[in-house]
Design a protein around this motif. Structure first.
Motif, PDB file in Angstrom:
ATOM      1  N   VAL A 134       0.842  -1.202   0.000  1.00  0.00           N
ATOM      2  CA  VAL A 134       0.000   0.000   0.000  1.00  0.00           C
ATOM      3  C   VAL A 134       0.880   1.256   0.000  1.00  0.00           C
ATOM      4  O   VAL A 134       0.577   2.245  -0.682  1.00  0.00           O
ATOM      5  N   GLY A 135       1.990   1.223   0.747  1.00  0.00           N
ATOM      6  CA  GLY A 135       2.908   2.358   0.758  1.00  0.00           C
ATOM      7  C   GLY A 135       3.502   2.643  -0.601  1.00  0.00           C
ATOM      8  O   GLY A 135       3.657   3.794  -1.003  1.00  0.00           O
ATOM      9  N   ASN A 136       3.837   1.592  -1.345  1.00  0.00           N
ATOM     10  CA  ASN A 136       4.306   1.782  -2.717  1.00  0.00           C
ATOM     11  C   ASN A 136       3.250   2.480  -3.557  1.00  0.00           C
ATOM     12  O   ASN A 136       3.544   3.384  -4.343  1.00  0.00           O
ATOM     13  N   ALA A 137       1.990   2.059  -3.396  1.00  0.00           N
ATOM     14  CA  ALA A 137       0.903   2.652  -4.179  1.00  0.00           C
ATOM     15  C   ALA A 137       0.648   4.101  -3.784  1.00  0.00           C
ATOM     16  O   ALA A 137       0.380   4.950  -4.648  1.00  0.00           O
ATOM     17  N   LEU A 140       3.274   6.197  -5.471  1.00  0.00           N
ATOM     18  CA  LEU A 140       3.006   6.397  -6.897  1.00  0.00           C
ATOM     19  C   LEU A 140       1.887   7.408  -7.108  1.00  0.00           C
ATOM     20  O   LEU A 140       1.961   8.249  -8.018  1.00  0.00           O
ATOM     21  N   ARG A 141       0.846   7.324  -6.289  1.00  0.00           N
ATOM     22  CA  ARG A 141      -0.237   8.301  -6.418  1.00  0.00           C
ATOM     23  C   ARG A 141       0.264   9.704  -6.096  1.00  0.00           C
ATOM     24  O   ARG A 141      -0.070  10.678  -6.788  1.00  0.00           O
ATOM     25  N   ALA A 142       1.068   9.829  -5.050  1.00  0.00           N
ATOM     26  CA  ALA A 142       1.613  11.138  -4.683  1.00  0.00           C
ATOM     27  C   ALA A 142       2.510  11.686  -5.781  1.00  0.00           C
ATOM     28  O   ALA A 142       2.453  12.877  -6.113  1.00  0.00           O
ATOM     29  N   MET A 143       3.351  10.846  -6.369  1.00  0.00           N
ATOM     30  CA  MET A 143       4.239  11.285  -7.442  1.00  0.00           C
ATOM     31  C   MET A 143       3.432  11.807  -8.625  1.00  0.00           C
ATOM     32  O   MET A 143       3.765  12.848  -9.218  1.00  0.00           O
ATOM     33  N   GLY A 184       0.343  13.644   2.771  1.00  0.00           N
ATOM     34  CA  GLY A 184      -0.203  12.532   3.545  1.00  0.00           C
ATOM     35  C   GLY A 184       0.166  11.182   2.944  1.00  0.00           C
ATOM     36  O   GLY A 184       0.540  10.243   3.666  1.00  0.00           O
ATOM     37  N   ASP A 185       0.065  11.071   1.617  1.00  0.00           N
ATOM     38  CA  ASP A 185       0.432   9.825   0.950  1.00  0.00           C
ATOM     39  C   ASP A 185       1.911   9.507   1.133  1.00  0.00           C
ATOM     40  O   ASP A 185       2.292   8.352   1.374  1.00  0.00           O
ATOM     41  N   LEU A 216       9.379  13.865  -0.546  1.00  0.00           N
ATOM     42  CA  LEU A 216       8.816  14.825   0.401  1.00  0.00           C
ATOM     43  C   LEU A 216       9.660  16.091   0.465  1.00  0.00           C
ATOM     44  O   LEU A 216       9.124  17.205   0.531  1.00  0.00           O
ATOM     45  N   ALA A 217      10.975  15.940   0.449  1.00  0.00           N
ATOM     46  CA  ALA A 217      11.862  17.115   0.504  1.00  0.00           C
ATOM     47  C   ALA A 217      11.582  18.054  -0.663  1.00  0.00           C
ATOM     48  O   ALA A 217      11.527  19.275  -0.496  1.00  0.00           O
ATOM     49  N   LYS A 218      11.370  17.488  -1.839  1.00  0.00           N
ATOM     50  CA  LYS A 218      11.105  18.332  -3.013  1.00  0.00           C
ATOM     51  C   LYS A 218       9.686  18.887  -2.995  1.00  0.00           C
ATOM     52  O   LYS A 218       9.446  20.031  -3.413  1.00  0.00           O
ATOM     53  N   VAL A 219       8.745  18.093  -2.510  1.00  0.00           N
ATOM     54  CA  VAL A 219       7.356  18.561  -2.429  1.00  0.00           C
ATOM     55  C   VAL A 219       7.263  19.787  -1.533  1.00  0.00           C
ATOM     56  O   VAL A 219       6.620  20.793  -1.880  1.00  0.00           O
ATOM     57  N   TYR A 220       7.879  19.732  -0.365  1.00  0.00           N
ATOM     58  CA  TYR A 220       7.816  20.874   0.553  1.00  0.00           C
ATOM     59  C   TYR A 220       8.455  22.121  -0.062  1.00  0.00           C
ATOM     60  O   TYR A 220       7.923  23.230   0.077  1.00  0.00           O
TER      61      TYR A 220
END
Length: 471
Positions: A134-137, A140-143, A184-185, A216-220
């Motif tokens: 589920v974490g892999n999924a 992928l959804r977050a990306m 969150g993802d 996450l580092a790049k998202v922030y």
């Protein structure tokens, strides 16, 4: 060898091809959710289907770097095609086919990830392995949503597979809510995916906790560059995420040449990569498109001359990144991607989504935003420069925030050219218009800072209108 499987889980049937490593073969006919998702093998097959959707040429097999690099300042079109010319010339509109591919491929991945996220938690199996799937999924959804929101701005946030027919014409979701879902993802993936050293050798290509922290580092940092979404904690959150990767001891800078060596893939430089291989598996067309016709390529793209001339004399990356077919050739071609075993369109080169060098530069970027006078901001960028045989930057020369950003923009060009980062780097760092002006003497209208929602989508779903300003 790397082999792949295609699983259309949640549709009427599932079609699969042979696989190795983490993608294991399991044939099904006429399978739906009601009679699938019964075993751990089913859960893995569903996740493999999500990963397989990354490989087509309309996604990371080609389109991803067309939309991100041609609209930057480092690559130019050498074989005219309207969609590519319009990206390169900053004249694209809602009918651009590559932008349409980018939209559709991201949502295809989201749908497959949603299917896994909804159904795998009910599969009876070891809890840690189930949560890892589920974490892999969720990664992928977050990306996919991260690529969508920084490409198009506000987009529909869809969190259920298309088997849920309750909302076939979704409206656009505010940008802050999209970023909240992405974060969150990724936090779920960070907490539940296996660490890099715990991923079996035959499962390389799956998501690690380090990959989630790196993204996450790049998202922030990206979120902090958007006034509508920015929060005061974004820079410190980004720094914390990059530090998790750096302090894990699981990743390192090796020789720059090894980064692109197809016999040394999934090494400690590589945090997350999309896997490709020779037929009968899915090959990567990138090598052929960059090679000139005289070297059995299509010569579709060449190196922008201003970028070729920007390298410093001692930088070893120039010789490993580009070369000329003949000494008198007007333009160089990108040579960093090579495969001596290539079969026409098909090469073994993985698409490198996140490298350790990226995380080091993200750490430097966050520190510069937090306190430009902090000499620690030089640690990451100077490690990348040291590998490239360049002298350290001195704080006295990049003491201001803007001076350091200028240095970072240049360093990221030398390090990541043609890898699918440039458009997003320039937008995040606030240098998009300036670099277009410097490279092409071209003033870019504000509307080109976002892609338009494809016309094929707005024709079907009027809730996506109005389109982005100017389109």
């Amino acid at each position: 060898m790397k082999k792949y499987i295609l699983a259309m889980v949640g549709l009427v049937s599932v079609s699969m091809i042979s696989c190795e490593k983490f993608l294991e073969e399991k044939p099904y006919d006429f399978i739906g959710v009601a009679n699938f998702y019964k075993t751990e093998g089913d859960a893995n097959a569903a996740l493999n289907g999500a990963f397989s959707s990354l490989q087509p040429q309309t996604y990371f097999g080609r389109t991803s770097w067309l939309v991100t690099e041609l609209s930057g300042d480092l690559m130019r079109v050498n074989a005219a095609l309207a969609d590519r010319d319009n990206l390169y010339g900053q004249t694209f509109d809602a009918s651009n086919g590559e932008i349409g591919n980018w939209w559709n491929s991201n949502y295809n991945l989201i749908n497959r990830a949603n299917d896994v996220i909804k159904n795998v938690p009910n599969v009876p199996m070891d809890v840690a392995r189930r949560n890892n799937i589920v974490g892999n999924a969720t990664f992928l959804r977050a990306m996919a949503y991260f690529d969508l929101v920084r490409s198009f701005g506000s987009v529909p946030l869809i969190l259920n597979p298309t088997t849920d027919l309750s909302n076939l014409k979704p409206a656009r979701t505010p940008i802050p809510a999209i970023y909240a879902q992405i974060i969150g993802d990724l936090k779920y993936a960070e907490a539940n995916c296996f660490a890099e050293n715990l991923i079996p050798a035959n499962a390389k290509g799956r998501v690690s906790t380090g990959a989630a922290s790196a993204l996450l580092a790049k998202v922030y940092l990206t979120k902090a560059s958007i006034p509508a979404a920015k929060e005061a904690s974004d820079y410190t959150n980004s720094l914390a995420a990059s530090n998790k990767v750096i302090n894990s001891g699981l990743y390192a800078l090796g020789a720059y040449a090894d980064v692109f060596d197809v016999t040394k893939e999934n090494n400690r430089d590589h945090i997350f990569s999309i896997q490709f291989d020779l037929p009968p598996n899915v090959g990567n067309i990138v090598v052929r498109m960059h090679l000139p016709a005289g070297l059995n390529g299509t010569g579709s793209f060449v190196v922008e001359k201003s970028f070729e001339d920007s390298f410093l004399p001692l930088d070893i990356r120039k010789a490993l990144t580009l070369r000329k077919e003949t000494p008198t050739s007007q333009f160089a071609y990108y040579s960093k991607f090579a495969d001596p075993l290539r079969q026409t369109n098909n090469a073994r080169n993985n698409v490198l989504i996140t490298r350790y060098a990226d995380v080091l530069l993200l750490q430097s970027e966050a520190l510069n935003e937090i306190n430009p006078a902090d000499a620690n901001k030089l640690t990451g960028i100077n490690a990348v420069r040291f590998r490239a045989n360049l002298p350290n930057l001195l704080l006295a020369n990049v003491a201001t925030k803007d001076a350091f950003i200028d240095a970072l923009v240049q360093e990221r060009a030398w390090e990541f050219s043609a890898e699918g980062h440039r458009r997003f780097d320039l937008l995040r760092l606030g240098r998009y218009k300036a670099r277009q002006l410097a490279a092409f003497n071209r003033t870019v209208a504000d509307k080109y800072l976002l892609f338009p929602i494809p016309l094929t989508e707005t024709d079907l779903n009027p809730n996506l209108l109005p389109n982005n300003p100017g389109f």
